[in-house]
Design a protein around this motif. Sequence first.
Motif, PDB file in Angstrom:
ATOM      1  N   GLN A 145      -4.296  -2.683   6.198  1.00  0.00           N
ATOM      2  CA  GLN A 145      -3.577  -2.420   4.955  1.00  0.00           C
ATOM      3  C   GLN A 145      -4.029  -3.383   3.855  1.00  0.00           C
ATOM      4  O   GLN A 145      -4.111  -3.009   2.683  1.00  0.00           O
ATOM      5  CB  GLN A 145      -2.071  -2.491   5.196  1.00  0.00           C
TER       6      GLN A 145
ATOM      7  N   LEU B 159      -7.362  -2.078   2.594  1.00  0.00           N
ATOM      8  CA  LEU B 159      -7.175  -0.889   1.759  1.00  0.00           C
ATOM      9  C   LEU B 159      -6.564  -1.261   0.409  1.00  0.00           C
ATOM     10  O   LEU B 159      -6.930  -0.717  -0.631  1.00  0.00           O
ATOM     11  CB  LEU B 159      -6.300   0.137   2.486  1.00  0.00           C
TER      12      LEU B 159
ATOM     13  N   VAL C  92      -2.938   6.184  -0.285  1.00  0.00           N
ATOM     14  CA  VAL C  92      -3.663   6.548   0.944  1.00  0.00           C
ATOM     15  C   VAL C  92      -4.071   8.016   0.883  1.00  0.00           C
ATOM     16  O   VAL C  92      -5.186   8.379   1.280  1.00  0.00           O
ATOM     17  CB  VAL C  92      -2.788   6.282   2.200  1.00  0.00           C
ATOM     18  N   ASN C  93      -3.187   8.846   0.355  1.00  0.00           N
ATOM     19  CA  ASN C  93      -3.493  10.282   0.280  1.00  0.00           C
ATOM     20  C   ASN C  93      -4.714  10.561  -0.600  1.00  0.00           C
ATOM     21  O   ASN C  93      -5.363  11.584  -0.448  1.00  0.00           O
ATOM     22  CB  ASN C  93      -2.284  11.061  -0.244  1.00  0.00           C
ATOM     23  N   GLN C  94      -4.988   9.635  -1.520  1.00  0.00           N
ATOM     24  CA  GLN C  94      -6.152   9.841  -2.391  1.00  0.00           C
ATOM     25  C   GLN C  94      -7.467   9.467  -1.709  1.00  0.00           C
ATOM     26  O   GLN C  94      -8.534   9.775  -2.201  1.00  0.00           O
ATOM     27  CB  GLN C  94      -5.986   9.019  -3.667  1.00  0.00           C
ATOM     28  N   LEU C  95      -7.349   8.763  -0.576  1.00  0.00           N
ATOM     29  CA  LEU C  95      -8.564   8.357   0.140  1.00  0.00           C
ATOM     30  C   LEU C  95      -9.013   9.492   1.046  1.00  0.00           C
ATOM     31  O   LEU C  95      -8.227  10.359   1.402  1.00  0.00           O
ATOM     32  CB  LEU C  95      -8.265   7.133   1.009  1.00  0.00           C
TER      33      LEU C  95
ATOM     34  N   PRO D 131       1.858   5.366   0.234  1.00  0.00           N
ATOM     35  CA  PRO D 131       1.354   6.593   0.853  1.00  0.00           C
ATOM     36  C   PRO D 131       0.540   7.416  -0.147  1.00  0.00           C
ATOM     37  O   PRO D 131      -0.465   8.022   0.216  1.00  0.00           O
ATOM     38  CB  PRO D 131       2.628   7.332   1.260  1.00  0.00           C
TER      39      PRO D 131
ATOM     40  N   LEU E 125       0.867  -1.169   0.000  1.00  0.00           N
ATOM     41  CA  LEU E 125       0.000   0.000   0.000  1.00  0.00           C
ATOM     42  C   LEU E 125       0.906   1.222   0.000  1.00  0.00           C
ATOM     43  O   LEU E 125       1.799   1.328   0.832  1.00  0.00           O
ATOM     44  CB  LEU E 125      -0.869  -0.025   1.263  1.00  0.00           C
TER      45      LEU E 125
ATOM     46  N   VAL F 296     -10.992   5.355   5.072  1.00  0.00           N
ATOM     47  CA  VAL F 296     -10.042   4.661   5.958  1.00  0.00           C
ATOM     48  C   VAL F 296     -10.796   4.106   7.172  1.00  0.00           C
ATOM     49  O   VAL F 296     -10.571   2.966   7.598  1.00  0.00           O
ATOM     50  CB  VAL F 296      -8.902   5.604   6.388  1.00  0.00           C
TER      51      VAL F 296
END
Lengths: 257, 174
Positions: free
Chosen positions: B157, B160, B98-101, B95, B93, B106
């Motif tokens: 993770q 996600l 994740v920043n796009q979520l 970063p 996964l 989350v």
Amino acid sequence: MTNEQVKEILQLYRPGTADALDPAFAEALEFCEHNAVLKSWFESHCALYSALRSKFKQISVPEGLKEQIIAERRVHTTPVWQRVVLAAGAVAVAIMVLLQIQSHRRPEEPHDFTAYRAYMGGMAVRGYGMDTNLTDLDAIRTYLAQRRAIADYVLPPELRKNAKPAGCLVTSWEGKDVSMICFQSGRPLAPGKESDLWLFITQRTVAKDAPAASTPKFEKVNGLMTASWTVGNRTYVLAAQADQQFLGKFVPEKAVL
Amino acid sequence: MAAGVEFESVVARFYEPLYQFAFSLSRAEADACDLTQQTFYVWATKGHQLRDPTKVKTWLFTTLHRAFLESRRRQVRFPHYELDEVPLDLPTLSPASVNQLDSSQVLHALGQVDEIYQAPVSLFYLEDCSYKEIAEILAIPIGTVKSRMARGIAQLQEILTRGEREGHRERHND
């Protein structure tokens, strides 16, 4: 220690927290420093942690919750007799505490500014989780004010002009609040890094030997170039992995006004 | 009067992180508000029994967590797991993904993690508590805290990553 053992320990390491001081992580961190594969894995781990932490920190609190909690408490008042008993107990405890303090009073140990600066610099280098990735300085100030963190700072015009804000976080040192604002200097960022220039703002009383002047003092600390100065009741440390000339692009060598 | 001021100062300092913790557990605004208010109500009535002022934060988080568990009427003690079976190679996964979520995605993923791991994972990401403090809040040994965190993080993770792959597939099919 094998690479797998190091990973097993450091997968629970939280950059930007007290874990940096936890002996349980010290040996594994040391291993990482000298192993390129582990170092790369660790940087990815820190970046992913920061990204996920920022999502958790974005949970917004409903307006008026604080006021509601305080109002609720006023409804549940303590009976008078209970208050009298509690007050009597509190007075007795206070007297005992005062007596204890008097008998064990020792001069307060000074807090060393060098230690503060090294701790904050270490935090920037090891990794940290930004509380927010706001890229607007006004929004960052508003966010810090809402968090009741230090928000009444004055930024050097050079920093405002030449660096791009990347977010901020609220931390502390020896019980003193510290606001950390992260910037991008314009250099290419290392993989997993979101910033390469960091400003720490705290109370002037953070250490007895904190700089008294508004003229920045440049010093190299653990591989970081730092500039430290004080304006009003706020003490500032600007840090980057660079030389003095580079840092001078963001803070003047004369007094910061 | 002084007690009132002290109460307000404790509320001002901790209501936000407590609400965030409550919301990450319950994922419902009303429940999170109730849990936060319940915690401060208990503090107002029993907080004076706390002798060590440095433990206020741990005390509040412990109280909130207990209130949450009670609200779920869970009477079976959770079994303890050790760290040995935790996968070390976590899903890939990034970063950037994740920043796009957004935060709710989350938290939705956290809701799919085994319930036993949710509180440790929340505290891992939300709070700057030491592992000793987290162990006190959850009333479990530090070793168990670490094993639950490791497993919970791996599950989060993985969920996600799965979501990310499915998102890619859907975009590809379109």
